[in-house]
Design a protein around this motif. Structure first.
Motif, mmCIF file in Angstrom:
data_model
loop_
_atom_site.group_PDB
_atom_site.id
_atom_site.type_symbol
_atom_site.label_atom_id
_atom_site.label_comp_id
_atom_site.label_asym_id
_atom_site.label_seq_id
_atom_site.Cartn_x
_atom_site.Cartn_y
_atom_site.Cartn_z
ATOM 1 N N ARG A 85 -25.677 -53.643 14.639
ATOM 2 C CA ARG A 85 -24.713 -53.853 15.161
ATOM 3 C C ARG A 85 -24.681 -53.933 17.496
ATOM 4 N NH1 ARG A 85 -20.830 -48.603 15.205
ATOM 5 N NH2 ARG A 85 -22.362 -47.929 16.348
ATOM 6 N N ALA A 86 -24.306 -54.552 17.791
ATOM 7 C CA ALA A 86 -24.548 -54.278 19.148
ATOM 8 C C ALA A 86 -23.143 -54.163 20.212
ATOM 9 C CB ALA A 86 -25.663 -55.515 20.054
ATOM 10 N N VAL A 87 -22.676 -53.542 21.310
ATOM 11 C CA VAL A 87 -21.501 -53.817 21.565
ATOM 12 C C VAL A 87 -22.153 -54.072 23.085
ATOM 13 C CG1 VAL A 87 -19.730 -52.300 22.475
ATOM 14 C CG2 VAL A 87 -20.770 -51.997 19.921
ATOM 15 N N CYS A 88 -20.855 -55.128 23.698
ATOM 16 C CA CYS A 88 -21.541 -55.535 25.181
ATOM 17 C C CYS A 88 -20.224 -55.517 25.654
ATOM 18 C CB CYS A 88 -22.166 -56.539 24.748
ATOM 19 S SG CYS A 88 -23.328 -57.541 23.823
ATOM 20 N N ARG A 89 -20.291 -55.011 26.946
ATOM 21 C CA ARG A 89 -19.759 -55.424 27.998
ATOM 22 C C ARG A 89 -20.286 -57.063 28.806
ATOM 23 N NH1 ARG A 89 -16.774 -51.084 32.189
ATOM 24 N NH2 ARG A 89 -16.024 -52.684 34.421
ATOM 25 N N GLU A 90 -19.215 -57.427 28.878
ATOM 26 C CA GLU A 90 -19.245 -59.141 29.412
ATOM 27 C C GLU A 90 -18.448 -59.379 30.293
ATOM 28 O OE1 GLU A 90 -18.065 -61.327 26.237
ATOM 29 O OE2 GLU A 90 -18.733 -61.115 24.611
ATOM 30 N N HIS A 91 -19.081 -59.862 31.120
ATOM 31 C CA HIS A 91 -18.395 -60.246 32.913
ATOM 32 C C HIS A 91 -18.470 -61.744 32.430
ATOM 33 C CE1 HIS A 91 -16.160 -60.666 36.381
ATOM 34 N NE2 HIS A 91 -17.074 -60.453 36.637
ATOM 35 N N ILE A 92 -17.748 -62.382 32.337
ATOM 36 C CA ILE A 92 -17.233 -64.025 32.117
ATOM 37 C C ILE A 92 -17.409 -64.246 33.665
ATOM 38 C CG2 ILE A 92 -16.724 -65.949 31.237
ATOM 39 C CD1 ILE A 92 -16.193 -64.224 28.729
ATOM 40 N N ARG B 33 -17.442 -41.333 10.107
ATOM 41 C CA ARG B 33 -18.708 -40.668 9.523
ATOM 42 C C ARG B 33 -18.734 -39.722 10.188
ATOM 43 N NH1 ARG B 33 -23.311 -44.260 9.972
ATOM 44 N NH2 ARG B 33 -22.703 -44.148 11.692
ATOM 45 N N PRO B 34 -19.026 -38.037 10.160
ATOM 46 C CA PRO B 34 -19.414 -37.406 11.409
ATOM 47 C C PRO B 34 -20.322 -37.515 11.719
ATOM 48 C CG PRO B 34 -19.416 -36.526 8.636
ATOM 49 C CD PRO B 34 -19.484 -38.057 8.813
ATOM 50 N N ASP B 35 -20.625 -38.211 12.904
ATOM 51 C CA ASP B 35 -21.558 -37.953 13.379
ATOM 52 C C ASP B 35 -21.596 -39.008 14.998
ATOM 53 O OD1 ASP B 35 -22.285 -40.866 13.402
ATOM 54 O OD2 ASP B 35 -22.904 -40.863 11.255
ATOM 55 N N ASP B 36 -22.741 -39.303 15.678
ATOM 56 C CA ASP B 36 -22.354 -39.795 16.848
ATOM 57 C C ASP B 36 -22.966 -41.260 17.065
ATOM 58 O OD1 ASP B 36 -20.737 -37.548 18.080
ATOM 59 O OD2 ASP B 36 -22.942 -36.378 18.280
ATOM 60 N N ASN B 37 -23.149 -41.196 16.095
ATOM 61 C CA ASN B 37 -23.385 -43.048 15.648
ATOM 62 C C ASN B 37 -21.979 -43.961 15.742
ATOM 63 O OD1 ASN B 37 -25.103 -45.591 16.596
ATOM 64 N ND2 ASN B 37 -25.428 -45.417 14.826
ATOM 65 N N ILE B 38 -20.837 -43.065 15.270
ATOM 66 C CA ILE B 38 -19.634 -43.907 15.233
ATOM 67 C C ILE B 38 -18.772 -44.255 16.999
ATOM 68 C CG2 ILE B 38 -19.063 -42.780 13.523
ATOM 69 C CD1 ILE B 38 -17.101 -41.266 15.316
ATOM 70 N N ILE B 39 -18.205 -45.811 16.460
ATOM 71 C CA ILE B 39 -17.344 -46.317 17.484
ATOM 72 C C ILE B 39 -16.025 -46.829 17.649
ATOM 73 C CG2 ILE B 39 -18.078 -48.952 19.549
ATOM 74 C CD1 ILE B 39 -21.001 -48.436 19.889
ATOM 75 N N CYS B 40 -14.907 -46.414 18.460
ATOM 76 C CA CYS B 40 -13.657 -47.127 18.423
ATOM 77 C C CYS B 40 -12.977 -47.753 19.525
ATOM 78 C CB CYS B 40 -12.800 -45.693 17.549
ATOM 79 S SG CYS B 40 -11.308 -46.635 17.782
ATOM 80 N N ILE B 41 -12.976 -48.894 19.019
ATOM 81 C CA ILE B 41 -12.900 -49.252 20.444
ATOM 82 C C ILE B 41 -11.168 -49.749 20.251
ATOM 83 C CG2 ILE B 41 -13.103 -51.433 22.605
ATOM 84 C CD1 ILE B 41 -16.109 -52.218 20.848
ATOM 85 N N ARG B 48 -15.277 -45.854 22.710
ATOM 86 C CA ARG B 48 -15.973 -44.069 22.639
ATOM 87 C C ARG B 48 -16.441 -44.618 21.588
ATOM 88 N NH1 ARG B 48 -12.253 -40.732 24.257
ATOM 89 N NH2 ARG B 48 -11.129 -41.477 25.947
ATOM 90 N N MET B 49 -17.263 -43.425 22.279
ATOM 91 C CA MET B 49 -18.893 -43.788 21.307
ATOM 92 C C MET B 49 -18.988 -42.451 21.051
ATOM 93 S SD MET B 49 -20.998 -46.267 23.559
ATOM 94 C CE MET B 49 -20.665 -47.804 23.042
#
Lengths: 143, 143
Positions: A85-92, B33-41, B48-49
């Protein structure tokens, strides 16, 4: 120092933006897993599912911009086995204007090569500061 | 008939919306999952990571709505081993208004239980028909 595995994902991720900037459908399609279980969610669009819908989406976009350039910040890369998984901030910046977006990319490794299986890109609302108590654009209706 | 594996993912997905509707931070957190590798957008927000940022995001949202109800269409579920992806179309009615959003959910199975590791939700722009040639909201600047 970055681990080797992460660097390979980063290169696959970079290749996506290069194909986008070149507006080259064949080059873009070659970066995706060639089957009908891929999904691409462009900002504001319904999900495009499967090889044909995904390709047609790129054709529609590439046919309607004459230039497009990205500045990309890779915020996070996680690898678990053959999934990444990659999460990116993109400016277009494009012939149609500017936008800042957040993207989730999912890759699967096949024969040592990381292929895209999922992209979800959506606008970053610059007035939606997640630290602010009133940052609730999701509950204020679609823009 | 739906295969059993898919049904378990669907139930985990349903549990997410129930916790959201109850605005219960502890119930919501227990689904991740109870850890620091979860992400919520959240729509429009920066990612939020990690456990704390994700929880704080839910607290901010739950503290600012007095009611929220979802109508959800699960558009797609894919399972590969202990990983699952669900793509959902969400219609939200809340004390702050209405919105239609598209969400990518990623789950991992731990001890037989599907836990959320990633959510990316973003507005569906109803005037962005992916079949239309001029449906290019991504290139027209952030709303």
């Amino acid at each position: 120092m970055m681990e080797e595995g992460t660097e390979a994902v980063r290169q696959a991720n970079d290749a996506f933006y290069l194909a986008f900037e070149k507006r080259d459908v064949a080059q873009m399609e070659a970066l995706w897993r060639p089957d009908d279980n891929i999904i691409c969610i462009h900002p504001g669009w319904l999900p495009r599912m499967g090889q044909k819908q995904v390709r047609d989406g790129w054709e529609a976009i590439f046919n309607h911009v004459t230039r497009v350039a990205f500045s990309v910040c890779v915020m996070e890369i996680t690898i678990v086995g053959d999934f990444a998984r990659a999460v990116c901030r993109e400016h277009i910046v494009s012939s149609h204007g500017e936008a800042t977006t957040i993207a989730t990319h999912l890759f699967e490794r096949h024969d040592g090569r990381w292929l895209l299986v999922h992209r979800h890109s959506s606008p970053l609302l610059t007035d939606a500061d997640p630290a602010a108590d009133n940052a609730l654009p999701m509950l204020q209706g679609s823009p």
